[in-house]
Design an enzyme around this catalytic site. Sequence first.
Site, mmCIF file in Angstrom:
data_model
loop_
_atom_site.group_PDB
_atom_site.id
_atom_site.type_symbol
_atom_site.label_atom_id
_atom_site.label_comp_id
_atom_site.label_asym_id
_atom_site.label_seq_id
_atom_site.Cartn_x
_atom_site.Cartn_y
_atom_site.Cartn_z
ATOM 1 N N CYS A 178 0.837 -1.197 0.000
ATOM 2 C CA CYS A 178 0.000 0.000 0.000
ATOM 3 C C CYS A 178 0.876 1.252 0.000
ATOM 4 O O CYS A 178 1.897 1.323 0.697
ATOM 5 C CB CYS A 178 -0.922 0.001 1.213
ATOM 6 S SG CYS A 178 -2.057 1.414 1.271
ATOM 7 N N CYS B 287 0.103 4.986 6.933
ATOM 8 C CA CYS B 287 -0.563 4.793 8.228
ATOM 9 C C CYS B 287 0.415 4.147 9.219
ATOM 10 O O CYS B 287 0.954 3.070 8.957
ATOM 11 C CB CYS B 287 -1.803 3.932 8.058
ATOM 12 S SG CYS B 287 -2.959 4.540 6.793
ATOM 13 N N CYS C 285 0.250 0.360 10.338
ATOM 14 C CA CYS C 285 -0.089 -0.673 9.367
ATOM 15 C C CYS C 285 1.133 -1.408 8.829
ATOM 16 O O CYS C 285 2.065 -0.790 8.291
ATOM 17 C CB CYS C 285 -0.877 -0.050 8.214
ATOM 18 S SG CYS C 285 -1.499 -1.294 7.055
ATOM 19 N N CYS D 43 -15.936 -10.348 5.531
ATOM 20 C CA CYS D 43 -15.325 -9.065 5.222
ATOM 21 C C CYS D 43 -14.054 -9.286 4.404
ATOM 22 O O CYS D 43 -13.243 -10.147 4.740
ATOM 23 C CB CYS D 43 -14.987 -8.317 6.503
ATOM 24 S SG CYS D 43 -16.383 -8.128 7.641
ATOM 25 N N CYS E 130 -18.975 -7.443 3.325
ATOM 26 C CA CYS E 130 -18.333 -6.189 3.692
ATOM 27 C C CYS E 130 -16.994 -6.134 2.968
ATOM 28 O O CYS E 130 -16.328 -7.160 2.824
ATOM 29 C CB CYS E 130 -18.126 -6.109 5.206
ATOM 30 S SG CYS E 130 -17.292 -4.594 5.775
ATOM 31 N N CYS F 285 -19.513 0.827 8.024
ATOM 32 C CA CYS F 285 -18.728 0.233 9.107
ATOM 33 C C CYS F 285 -17.545 1.159 9.329
ATOM 34 O O CYS F 285 -16.683 1.285 8.452
ATOM 35 C CB CYS F 285 -18.273 -1.175 8.722
ATOM 36 S SG CYS F 285 -17.176 -1.963 9.925
ATOM 37 N N ARG G 116 -18.011 -3.442 17.748
ATOM 38 C CA ARG G 116 -17.247 -4.670 17.482
ATOM 39 C C ARG G 116 -15.895 -4.682 18.178
ATOM 40 O O ARG G 116 -15.125 -3.722 18.089
ATOM 41 C CB ARG G 116 -17.017 -4.838 15.979
ATOM 42 C CG ARG G 116 -16.200 -6.100 15.627
ATOM 43 C CD ARG G 116 -15.958 -6.211 14.148
ATOM 44 N NE ARG G 116 -17.224 -6.289 13.443
ATOM 45 C CZ ARG G 116 -17.394 -5.910 12.175
ATOM 46 N NH1 ARG G 116 -16.377 -5.407 11.499
ATOM 47 N NH2 ARG G 116 -18.572 -6.026 11.609
#
Length: 326
Positions: free
Chosen positions: A66, A70, A73, A110, A141, A201, A273
């Site tokens: 990616c 972040c 991550c 998901c 999802c 979400c 969650r």
Amino acid sequence: MTTTSATIERPAAPQSRHRWAVAEVEALFELPLLDLVFRAQQVHRGHFDPQEVQRSTLLSIKTGGCSEDCGYCSQSARHDSGLARQRLLPVDEVLANARAAKARGASRFCMGAAWRGPKDQDLAPVLEMVREVKALGLQTCVTLGMLKEGQAEQLADAGLDYYNHNLDTAPDFYGQVITTHTLQDRLDTLDKVRGAGINVCSGGIVGMGENRRQRAALIAQLANLPTPPESVPINNLVQVPGTPLAGAGALDPFEFVRTIAAARITMPASYVRLSAGRGEMSDELQALCFMAGANSMFYGERLLTTDNPDADRDDRLFARLGLRAI
């Protein structure tokens, strides 16, 4: 509220609702813990069956590489986490994982891809995944990053139930975690998702070095969205070696419980969650989180790139607590 169908219906939003000031949410955090948990449980029982917990399974359908930075991550190409980059999984492999998740008792599947946002040629196979997984009788999802105009509508046409795009942290802490896109970029994607009629979400991560007021600000921003998210994942930072946030001070477990309770009180009709970090939680801490209003969890041995409690352990915990999976 008891739900047995494949699609969980969210109660209709009231015509007007309370807008939460950050100071009000911070005041919830300041309550004695047992008073806070008691209040959260009262709110929870007013909207849900307290013995029911929704179970989702998460699969990384495209791992690593990616372009974003972040700080938490492992999938960022900017971090030396040792994670091997993988191409988008074939549809058949995704479906095999979805069938296994359903057989274990998950109700939502998901799928996450490590992209800044999907290109049009990337989206086509994902749309097929959504259609085929939904045909299995599972809720669907995806989390694909930031969406361009028209992509949310394509996902909606494929039958997508939920789109995950977390706000991550408080507005005034965001720049210390991410610099390659803004919080407004994330809000813009949520607007596109809402506009296409897809359930939202969206939650955040705690334990990244933010203070209590910033945790309260994250919860307030989520609660004050034009419509609160139907699903609110609360992640406890998993510190991955090679990422900038490796070595951050661990969050007090009771502070995590307070975050769950604040989310329940401010977003009474949302599913809250237990997400990343659950592998490090004791059964007793998880039980306290359920008491504080958590009624959803990631189920299965793996999240995107980090470990999760194995399904047998979760089944035993549900049996001990008298919980039912939905």
